[in-house]
Scaffold this active site. Structure first.
Site, short mmCIF file in Angstrom:
data_model
loop_
_atom_site.label_atom_id
_atom_site.label_comp_id
_atom_site.label_asym_id
_atom_site.label_seq_id
_atom_site.Cartn_x
_atom_site.Cartn_y
_atom_site.Cartn_z
N LYS A 242 48.61 32.57 43.32
CA LYS A 242 48.49 31.15 42.96
C LYS A 242 47.77 30.35 44.05
CE LYS A 242 49.59 31.56 39.14
NZ LYS A 242 48.96 30.97 37.93
N TYR B 131 52.99 36.82 43.59
CA TYR B 131 52.74 35.63 42.76
C TYR B 131 52.27 34.45 43.61
CZ TYR B 131 53.67 31.81 39.46
OH TYR B 131 53.55 30.70 38.67
N ASP C 240 44.87 35.81 24.24
CA ASP C 240 46.10 36.32 24.86
C ASP C 240 46.34 37.74 24.39
OD1 ASP C 240 49.03 36.57 25.57
OD2 ASP C 240 48.79 34.46 26.05
N ASP D 174 42.50 40.68 26.30
CA ASP D 174 43.08 41.11 27.57
C ASP D 174 42.12 40.64 28.67
OD1 ASP D 174 43.90 42.42 29.88
OD2 ASP D 174 44.42 44.27 28.83
N VAL D 175 42.56 39.75 29.53
CA VAL D 175 41.64 39.19 30.54
C VAL D 175 41.25 40.19 31.62
CG1 VAL D 175 42.44 36.80 30.18
CG2 VAL D 175 43.45 38.20 32.02
N ASN E 120 42.65 28.38 32.17
CA ASN E 120 43.18 29.69 32.56
C ASN E 120 44.67 29.59 32.82
OD1 ASN E 120 40.99 31.60 32.54
ND2 ASN E 120 40.10 30.48 34.28
#
Ligand SMILES: NC(=O)c1ccc[n+]([C@@H]2O[C@H](COP(=O)([O-])OP(=O)(O)OC[C@H]3O[C@@H](n4cnc5c(N)ncnc54)[C@H](O)[C@@H]3O)[C@@H](O)[C@H]2O)c1
Length: 263
Positions: free
Chosen positions: A156, A152, A39, A62-63, A88
């Site tokens: 998703k 968002y 994270d 950091d993804v 994830n």
């Protein structure tokens, strides 16, 4: 008492420093697993692993940074000897509806969609070696229109579709991929929006959940562990609703519309 035995297994939780991620980490550790919290929230990540003991490791990650994902995976393998599960959890709530800038669209999708996809790509050899599992986080928001929200819900919905594609890709190699679809869940964002008032969140959110309340992070965590467990051995490419009936309720919201029509 733990419902499943994950002794000797290791899970990476991307975005695991948040309330929902921490509950998932707690559930894994209680069931015997080791966890790596990946994270950008260094304070939250360190606090989480301090509470979890020696089978928990925090790796600042950091993804949106491929090198950081590589480093996280290498550290997880070096510390725990291999990786069985990737969860994830990471998301972005950057969303200004119609007025969202291109830069914000790309930043939000990088965190909420592409980051997880890259994590899957990079961790795949380890999961294949151990016949592991992947759980992605979708949302009820990926299935319906919500006022003022464009980014968002799109992210998703894309996660749910990506999950199906990944499931097909990995099934022949012994790795199952599924997603959880939480309803409103008591979380950092719910706490912030309600002024840390759980009763208010239950009152407002309960109106559109059959359960009459919002969910707990631990309830979402149990869904994640179920999907990782051997109990879910024939479940692939699925979305598991952990939503208190939100998705099944429909626009009439449990009211007796027929009686209203006749009355
Ligand atoms: N809270 C809800 O009611 C709810 C409902 C449905 C679905 N969900 C899903 O559950 C998951 C957790 O939600 P939450 O509300 O706890 O979110 P949150 O914003 O509290 O947590 C997201 C986590 O991702 C981390 N993160 C952000 N950018 C990152 C990056 N670039 N690299 C690595 N980590 C990064 C954050 O530090 C944080 O720990 C999300 O995937 C969300 O979409 C939440």
């Amino acid at each position: 008492m733990a419902c499943w035995d994950f002794s000797g297994k290791t899970a990476i939780l991307a975005g695991g420093a948040t309330l929902i991620g921490r509950a998932t980490a707690e559930a894994f550790v209680a069931a015997g697993a080791s966890v790596v919290i990946a994270d950008i929230d260094e304070d939250g990540g360190r606090a989480a692993v301090a509470a979890l003991g020696e089978r928990a490791l925090f790796v600042p990650t950091d993804v949106t940074d491929d090198a950081a994902i590589d480093a996280c995976i290498a550290q997880a393998v070096e510390t725990f000897g291999g990786i069985d599960y990737l969860v994830n959890v990471t998301t972005s709530y950057i969303d200004n509806g119609l007025d969202t800038t291109r830069a914000d669209w790309l930043r939000a999708l990088d965190i909420a969609l592409v980051g997880g996809a890259m994590f899957v790509q990079k961790v795949a050899p380890h999961l294949i070696a151990r016949k592991g599992a992947i759980v992605n986080f979708s949302s009820i928001s990926g299935h319906c229109a919500q006022a003022g929200r464009f980014v968002y819900p799109a992210a998703k919905a894309a996660v749910a579709q990506l999950t199906r594609s990944q499931a097909l890709e990995f099934a022949p190699r012994g790795v199952r991929v599924n997603s959880v679809t939480p309803g409103w869940t008591w979380s950092n964002v719910m706490s912030a929006l309600s002024g840390d008032d759980r009763a208010k969140a239950d009152r407002v959110g309960g109106a559109f959940h059959m359960a009459g309340r919002i969910g707990d992070a631990a309830e979402v965590a149990r869904g994640v562990l179920f999907l990782c467990s051997d109990q879910a051995s024939f479940i692939m490419g699925a979305e598991l609703p952990v939503d208190g009936g939100y998705g099944a309720l429909g626009p009439e919201q449990g009211g007796n519309a027929i009686a209203d029509l006749m009355g």
